[in-house]
Design a protein around this motif. Structure first.
Motif, PDB file in Angstrom:
ATOM      1  N   GLY A 139       0.793  -1.232   0.000  1.00 49.42           N
ATOM      2  CA  GLY A 139       0.000   0.000   0.000  1.00 49.42           C
ATOM      3  C   GLY A 139       0.819   1.273   0.000  1.00 49.42           C
ATOM      4  O   GLY A 139       0.261   2.369  -0.128  1.00 49.42           O
ATOM      5  N   LEU A 140       2.170   1.167   0.106  1.00 47.30           N
ATOM      6  CA  LEU A 140       2.984   2.396   0.098  1.00 47.30           C
ATOM      7  C   LEU A 140       2.968   3.019  -1.297  1.00 47.30           C
ATOM      8  O   LEU A 140       3.213   2.349  -2.290  1.00 47.30           O
ATOM      9  N   LEU A 141       2.695   4.328  -1.366  1.00 47.72           N
ATOM     10  CA  LEU A 141       2.752   5.047  -2.639  1.00 47.72           C
ATOM     11  C   LEU A 141       4.097   5.734  -2.816  1.00 47.72           C
ATOM     12  O   LEU A 141       4.681   5.718  -3.888  1.00 47.72           O
ATOM     13  N   GLU A 142       4.577   6.349  -1.743  1.00 47.93           N
ATOM     14  CA  GLU A 142       5.889   6.999  -1.827  1.00 47.93           C
ATOM     15  C   GLU A 142       6.394   7.283  -0.422  1.00 47.93           C
ATOM     16  O   GLU A 142       5.606   7.529   0.497  1.00 47.93           O
ATOM     17  N   VAL A 143       7.704   7.217  -0.242  1.00 49.12           N
ATOM     18  CA  VAL A 143       8.305   7.661   1.013  1.00 49.12           C
ATOM     19  C   VAL A 143       9.513   8.518   0.647  1.00 49.12           C
ATOM     20  O   VAL A 143      10.298   8.159  -0.234  1.00 49.12           O
ATOM     21  N   ALA A 144       9.615   9.701   1.286  1.00 43.48           N
ATOM     22  CA  ALA A 144      10.716  10.602   0.952  1.00 43.48           C
ATOM     23  C   ALA A 144      11.129  11.374   2.194  1.00 43.48           C
ATOM     24  O   ALA A 144      10.302  11.671   3.057  1.00 43.48           O
ATOM     25  N   ALA A 145      12.428  11.679   2.264  1.00 42.20           N
ATOM     26  CA  ALA A 145      12.950  12.483   3.376  1.00 42.20           C
ATOM     27  C   ALA A 145      13.107  13.921   2.928  1.00 42.20           C
ATOM     28  O   ALA A 145      13.448  14.185   1.771  1.00 42.20           O
ATOM     29  N   ALA A 146      12.854  14.855   3.851  1.00 43.20           N
ATOM     30  CA  ALA A 146      13.077  16.277   3.548  1.00 43.20           C
ATOM     31  C   ALA A 146      14.570  16.506   3.370  1.00 43.20           C
ATOM     32  O   ALA A 146      15.378  15.964   4.124  1.00 43.20           O
ATOM     33  N   ARG A 147      14.935  17.336   2.361  1.00 43.68           N
ATOM     34  CA  ARG A 147      16.366  17.559   2.102  1.00 43.68           C
ATOM     35  C   ARG A 147      16.933  18.685   2.952  1.00 43.68           C
ATOM     36  O   ARG A 147      18.111  18.728   3.238  1.00 43.68           O
ATOM     37  N   ASP A 148      16.068  19.626   3.341  1.00 41.11           N
ATOM     38  CA  ASP A 148      16.573  20.767   4.114  1.00 41.11           C
ATOM     39  C   ASP A 148      15.482  21.241   5.067  1.00 41.11           C
ATOM     40  O   ASP A 148      14.370  20.696   5.099  1.00 41.11           O
ATOM     41  N   GLN A 149      15.814  22.277   5.839  1.00 40.37           N
ATOM     42  CA  GLN A 149      14.884  22.775   6.855  1.00 40.37           C
ATOM     43  C   GLN A 149      13.577  23.257   6.221  1.00 40.37           C
ATOM     44  O   GLN A 149      12.493  23.025   6.764  1.00 40.37           O
ATOM     45  N   ALA A 150      13.671  23.911   5.056  1.00 43.55           N
ATOM     46  CA  ALA A 150      12.460  24.435   4.409  1.00 43.55           C
ATOM     47  C   ALA A 150      11.518  23.282   4.061  1.00 43.55           C
ATOM     48  O   ALA A 150      10.302  23.350   4.297  1.00 43.55           O
ATOM     49  N   GLU A 151      12.086  22.196   3.531  1.00 44.87           N
ATOM     50  CA  GLU A 151      11.242  21.044   3.193  1.00 44.87           C
ATOM     51  C   GLU A 151      10.668  20.397   4.448  1.00 44.87           C
ATOM     52  O   GLU A 151       9.533  19.940   4.467  1.00 44.87           O
ATOM     53  N   LEU A 152      11.488  20.365   5.497  1.00 44.14           N
ATOM     54  CA  LEU A 152      11.025  19.794   6.771  1.00 44.14           C
ATOM     55  C   LEU A 152       9.836  20.609   7.295  1.00 44.14           C
ATOM     56  O   LEU A 152       8.799  20.054   7.674  1.00 44.14           O
ATOM     57  N   ASP A 153       9.977  21.934   7.273  1.00 45.00           N
ATOM     58  CA  ASP A 153       8.899  22.804   7.751  1.00 45.00           C
ATOM     59  C   ASP A 153       7.643  22.603   6.918  1.00 45.00           C
ATOM     60  O   ASP A 153       6.527  22.574   7.453  1.00 45.00           O
ATOM     61  N   SER A 154       7.813  22.460   5.612  1.00 42.85           N
ATOM     62  CA  SER A 154       6.612  22.325   4.781  1.00 42.85           C
ATOM     63  C   SER A 154       5.930  20.971   5.008  1.00 42.85           C
ATOM     64  O   SER A 154       4.710  20.859   4.951  1.00 42.85           O
ATOM     65  N   LEU A 155       6.726  19.934   5.334  1.00 45.13           N
ATOM     66  CA  LEU A 155       6.116  18.637   5.679  1.00 45.13           C
ATOM     67  C   LEU A 155       5.188  18.789   6.884  1.00 45.13           C
ATOM     68  O   LEU A 155       4.048  18.320   6.883  1.00 45.13           O
ATOM     69  N   TRP A 156       5.704  19.455   7.932  1.00 42.47           N
ATOM     70  CA  TRP A 156       4.941  19.541   9.175  1.00 42.47           C
ATOM     71  C   TRP A 156       3.840  20.593   9.107  1.00 42.47           C
ATOM     72  O   TRP A 156       2.921  20.595   9.940  1.00 42.47           O
ATOM     73  N   ALA A 157       3.915  21.479   8.118  1.00 42.29           N
ATOM     74  CA  ALA A 157       2.873  22.507   7.988  1.00 42.29           C
ATOM     75  C   ALA A 157       1.503  21.856   7.779  1.00 42.29           C
ATOM     76  O   ALA A 157       0.484  22.334   8.292  1.00 42.29           O
ATOM     77  N   ALA A 158       1.477  20.758   7.041  1.00 43.21           N
ATOM     78  CA  ALA A 158       0.201  20.078   6.781  1.00 43.21           C
ATOM     79  C   ALA A 158      -0.406  19.593   8.100  1.00 43.21           C
ATOM     80  O   ALA A 158      -1.614  19.721   8.333  1.00 43.21           O
ATOM     81  N   ARG A 159       0.425  19.071   8.970  1.00 38.89           N
ATOM     82  CA  ARG A 159      -0.075  18.571  10.270  1.00 38.89           C
ATOM     83  C   ARG A 159      -0.596  19.729  11.125  1.00 38.89           C
ATOM     84  O   ARG A 159      -1.641  19.630  11.770  1.00 38.89           O
ATOM     85  N   ARG A 160       0.153  20.826  11.107  1.00 40.44           N
ATOM     86  CA  ARG A 160      -0.248  21.972  11.929  1.00 40.44           C
ATOM     87  C   ARG A 160      -1.528  22.619  11.395  1.00 40.44           C
ATOM     88  O   ARG A 160      -2.300  23.204  12.149  1.00 40.44           O
ATOM     89  N   ALA A 161      -1.754  22.503  10.090  1.00 37.37           N
ATOM     90  CA  ALA A 161      -2.942  23.139   9.484  1.00 37.37           C
ATOM     91  C   ALA A 161      -4.228  22.389   9.834  1.00 37.37           C
ATOM     92  O   ALA A 161      -5.329  22.892   9.636  1.00 37.37           O
ATOM     93  N   LEU A 162      -4.072  21.172  10.358  1.00 37.83           N
ATOM     94  CA  LEU A 162      -5.243  20.308  10.492  1.00 37.83           C
ATOM     95  C   LEU A 162      -6.255  20.781  11.531  1.00 37.83           C
ATOM     96  O   LEU A 162      -7.454  20.862  11.250  1.00 37.83           O
ATOM     97  N   SER A 163      -5.786  21.120  12.752  1.00 36.74           N
ATOM     98  CA  SER A 163      -6.730  21.498  13.807  1.00 36.74           C
ATOM     99  C   SER A 163      -7.567  22.712  13.416  1.00 36.74           C
ATOM    100  O   SER A 163      -8.800  22.676  13.525  1.00 36.74           O
TER     101      SER A 163
END
Ligand SMILES: Cc1cc2nc3c(=O)[nH]c(=O)nc-3n(C[C@H](O)[C@H](O)[C@H](O)COP(=O)(O)OP(=O)(O)OC[C@H]3O[C@@H](n4cnc5c(N)ncnc54)[C@H](O)[C@@H]3O)c2cc1C
Length: 471
Positions: free
Chosen positions: A304-328
């Motif tokens: 069932g995995l579609l894709e797995v990827a690591a953030a390359r830098d801080q900006a990518e890391l922040d954008s990954l977690w932005a989705a989680r923070r936007a949820l509430s």
């Protein structure tokens, strides 16, 4: 309670406090009557103490007059735990907000209870440390409130919640007696652990006036990963795999398809077609971080995995977690009446819980949105409904009941971090056996013989039987 407190008590309370630290007008008391549960009931007075001896004096006075005392941090809890449902005195710790010591050698900080979690983290950063409990509410929730709820957050999966990161407390019991429990040591085999007993007690046993907190060094390197799955079952199975291998993620968050649709609609960069997402962090020494990322990515791989990827830098890391923070905020805007539960099950049972919630939602015709701290098996189950529609409100309550049944059948518990308060009090007899509840009530009676500390919270009334399941 009568509408007004006796004048003799009010005079004595004012005398015990610095000038201007007792609020008595309805307008001044109003903001202290509600919390994030949206419940409210006004107190008759609000005390703003600045030091431990004042708290002792206030509780002694309230005990003499049998007046309820409700501790308040910043009112961000979701269960009604800080609502003074019987009126009386709210004791707000907002002016006891000093960081008293930061000791890097012995890895502890001493704080007053009104210090905000976020302010402590900011003060610790230059020393290279953090305090592990990191609720999303960190910028506006207090250490006292965090401890009283045993708050957790994203990092709990690796570093533990409040109970795991506390060394000692100073507190005041329901008789108005000050006491200390624990010490600034990391091993302690000296009698009962009263400090940790107070963690999660929601202000019903004693009022915390000072806390000695265990500090953790900040990791040298951090990398975030995102894994997308075709469906929730595949993602839930991956969580179990990630937690069963040696490299512990520093955060492991789950979002189902409905949660992804919400954040996508708010502009988060989540590809269409994904039915579930995991966000997780690797943390460690700089020269070992690549190996950690590789181990976590490997565990994420599976059906069932579609894709797995690591953030390359801080900006990518922040954008990954932005989705989680936007949820509430996104959830709040689409369904202000949602029921938001924070049930917890053993991690290996998460796939069964996720599947069961979807089935129960469909059976009760209630839209469900699930996300949460998957590495702890702690799922925020949101039941979306419109309270102005009586049929939907009844269906949501029935669905919630069935979710609790399922959680308990899977070996889980009612709350992983938000606590019980008023919201889940009547369900406690389902979750705990009668002897356990009886022992809890006896402990409460010993700490607070007159029942003045936060009455009507956490423990159900003694004659409460377990409600029938599937109500
Ligand atoms: C947007 C949002 C996100 C959140 N995210 C998380 C999360 O990720 N994880 C999490 O665990 N929680 C979360 N919460 C819930 C909430 O923030 C926590 O429960 C927090 O610990 C409450 O702190 P507070 O200072 O607001 O305490 P309050 O809400 O004022 O009080 C909570 C309880 O603590 C008692 N209390 C307060 N101070 C003391 C004291 N000094 N001594 C004894 N008892 C005391 C009160 O009587 C009450 O029972 C979130 C809330 C919001 C609104």
């Amino acid at each position: 309670m009568p509408a007004e407190l006796p004048r003799t008590l009010l005079d004595a309370l004012a005398h015990a406090l610095p000038s201007g630290a007792l609020l008595t007008t309805p307008a001044d008391c109003l903001p202290y009557g509600y919390d994030n549960s949206k419940r409210d009931h006004p107190p008759q007075a609000v005390a703003l103490p600045t030091a431990h001896p004042e708290v002792e004096a206030l509780v002694q006075l309230c005990r003499r007059y049998r007046v309820p005392v409700t501790a308040r941090g910043r009112g961000s809890n979701t269960t009604g735990a800080s609502v003074p449902i019987d009126g009386g005195l709210v004791l707000s710790f907002e002016r006891m907000n000093r960081i008293l010591a930061i000791n890097a050698t012995d890895r502890y900080a001493v704080v007053e209870p009104g210090v905000l979690n976020g302010d402590l983290q900011t003060a610790l950063a230059p020393h290279g440390f953090f305090w592990a409990p990191d609720p999303t509410s960190a910028p506006y929730s207090s250490i006292g409130g965090n401890l009283a709820c045993n708050a957790g957050g994203l990092r709990t999966v690796k570093y533990g919640a409040c109970r795991d990161n506390l060394l000692a407390l100073r507190a005041v019991d329901g008789r108005g007696r000050g006491f200390r429990a624990g010490a600034a040591v990391t091993k302690n085999a000296t009698g009962f652990d009263l400090a940790r007993l107070l963690v999660g007690s929601e202000g019903t046993l004693a009022l915390i006036t000072e806390a000695t907190l265990r500090l953790t060094p900040r990791a040298a390197a951090r990398r975030g990963l995102r894994a997308l799955y075709a469906d929730v079952e595949s993602a839930a199975a991956a969580v179990a795999r990630l937690m069963a291998q040696a490299v512990l993620p520093a955060a492991l968050e789950f979002m189902d398809g409905a949660a992804l649709a919400l954040v996508r609609a708010r502009g988060a960069a989540v590809p269409d077609g994904a039915g579930a997402m995991l966000l997780f962090d690797a943390e460690g020494a700089a020269d070992g971080i690549d190996a950690h990322v590789a181990a976590l990515a490997e565990a994420a791989r599976g059906p069932g995995l579609l894709e797995v990827a690591a953030a390359r830098d801080q900006a990518e890391l922040d954008s990954l977690w932005a989705a989680r923070r936007a949820l509430s905020p996104a959830l709040r805007s689409v369904a202000p009446d949602k029921i938001n539960e924070d049930v917890v099950v053993p991690v290996s049972r998460l796939p069964e819980l996720v599947a069961a919630v979807a089935e129960l939602g469909a059976a009760h015709r209630i839209t469900t949105v699930c996300f949460g701290h998957a590495g702890n098996g702690n799922l925020h189950v949101n039941l979306m409904f419109d309270r102005s529609d009586p049929a939907q409100a009844v269906a949501a309550e029935r669905c919630l009941d069935a979710v609790f049944d399922q959680v308990l059948a899977l070996g889980g518990l009612l709350s992983g971090e938000h606590g019980i308060g008023i919201a889940k009090r009547e369900h406690m007899a389902r979750a705990l056996d009668p002897v356990t509840l009886d022992l809890m009530r006896r402990i409460k009676a010993e700490f607070d013989p007159d029942g003045i500390l936060n009455p009507g919270k956490l423990l159900p009334a003694a004659d409460t039987a377990a409600p029938p399941s599937g109500r």
